[in-house]
Design an enzyme around this catalytic site. Structure first.
Site, PDB file in Angstrom:
ATOM      1  N   THR A 159       0.868  -1.168   0.000  1.00 11.68           N
ATOM      2  CA  THR A 159       0.000   0.000   0.000  1.00 11.68           C
ATOM      3  C   THR A 159       0.907   1.220   0.000  1.00 11.68           C
ATOM      4  O   THR A 159       1.557   1.523   1.003  1.00 11.68           O
ATOM      5  CB  THR A 159      -0.935   0.015   1.218  1.00 11.68           C
ATOM      6  OG1 THR A 159      -1.827  -1.102   1.135  1.00 11.68           O
ATOM      7  CG2 THR A 159      -1.763   1.292   1.257  1.00 11.68           C
ATOM      8  N   LYS A 192      -7.280   1.617  -3.381  1.00 12.63           N
ATOM      9  CA  LYS A 192      -6.976   1.255  -1.987  1.00 12.63           C
ATOM     10  C   LYS A 192      -7.202   2.456  -1.067  1.00 12.63           C
ATOM     11  O   LYS A 192      -7.656   2.306   0.072  1.00 12.63           O
ATOM     12  CB  LYS A 192      -5.535   0.758  -1.872  1.00 12.63           C
ATOM     13  CG  LYS A 192      -5.115   0.360  -0.445  1.00 12.63           C
ATOM     14  CD  LYS A 192      -5.952  -0.786   0.118  1.00 12.63           C
ATOM     15  CE  LYS A 192      -5.573  -1.120   1.564  1.00 12.63           C
ATOM     16  NZ  LYS A 192      -4.308  -1.863   1.677  1.00 12.63           N
TER      17      LYS A 192
END
Length: 288
Positions: free
Chosen positions: A97, A172
């Protein structure tokens, strides 16, 4: 079956690599702490490499799941990074991420090197990684994505291309915005119910069947009620993710007042010593 390398064997990467080996892929692993890589090989087979560069040599697909943008640059374009050894036509898949900016940066470097790049952050936490049930959000070229999707599905229950490079990371960010708001709302609801003298397990059971129901309610509501936070996705990592979200919002002019507020609530949890607590620990600041 593919020749693959996996860089980063933390609570997410270790199980993801394990699923690849279990599905019959030839897996080479790298971890900053070499003892962890050696232990992984002892348990699951394959080969441990001393550097990302060594791990990437002659591989069809190289996958990574590390901590942040700087960690990602280190294992890709650093002196001993994977990009120094990626062969022409190979594909690098990044499950970290990270920012959309670093995804675009690395995609450009990959294109210059003659290999593909897919940004592919995941959702589902440690349990999703352990159970091979992650959701993977991808950005990149459709033909490149098609080549790696079957490999990713070794540890995912859902995998989708959402646009060009960076779209995976942006998706995300949407995911983390949703989680931040949901967990804060759930924290306040449980706290309110306790103050009102309600039977919280019974309340969660009934309202989870209606419009208020969510994954967070069913999976974290009971443990929040019990003040159990020693599992799941850590507050420190959530704050890292929300910093990426808020930086992107400043660039694209999105207005995120609730997200910014919840980020500060997580800072309060950190001040309580809860940096490694699960993100559901937002309720702790209401009950301190």
């Amino acid at each position: 079956m593919a020749q693959v390398a996996f860089l980063g064997l933390g609570v997410m990467g270790g199980p993801m690599a394990r699923h690849l080996a279990a599905k019959g892929h030839a897996v080479t692993v790298y971890n900053r702490t070499s003892a962890k890589a050696e232990a992984w090989v002892q348990a699951h087979g394959g080969r441990a490499a001393r550097t990302p560069r060594e791990a990437a040599a002659d591989q069809e697909i190289v996958l990574a799941c590390v901590g942040n943008d700087d960690d990602l640059r280190e294992v890709t374009t650093g002196p001993d990074g994977a990009f120094q050894a990626m062969r022409a036509g190979a594909v690098f898949v990044d499950h970290t991420t990270a920012s959309a900016e670093v995804a675009r940066e690395l995609a450009a470097a990959a294109q210059a090197g003659g290999f593909g790049f897919i940004d592919a952050p995941v959702s589902g936490g440690q349990a999703g990684a352990e159970n091979g049930a992650l959701t993977v959000m991808c950005g990149g070229d459709p033909q490149t994505y098609a080549r790696v999707e079957p490999t990713i599905l070794a540890y995912a229950r859902a995998c989708r291309l959402l646009g060009p490079v960076g779209a995976g990371q942006l998706t995300k960010m949407v995911n983390q915005i949703c989680i931040a708001g949901l967990v804060q709302g759930l924290s306040e609801a449980i706290h309110f119910g306790k103050q009102a003298g309600l039977d919280i397990p019974a309340v969660i059971d009934v309202i989870s069947k209606g419009a208020a129901g969510s994954w967070q309610m069913e999976n974290r509501g009971p443990t929040m009620n019990q003040s159990k936070f020693d599992f799941g996705f850590a507050v420190d990592w959530m704050r890292k993710d929300l910093a990426i979200v808020l930086a992107e919002a400043r660039r694209n002019k999105a207005k995120l007042p609730v997200t910014a507020l919840v980020d500060q609530f997580y800072a309060e949890v950190q001040s309580l010593g809860g940096g490694r607590w699960d993100t559901s620990s937002l309720i702790a600041r209401l009950e301190k």
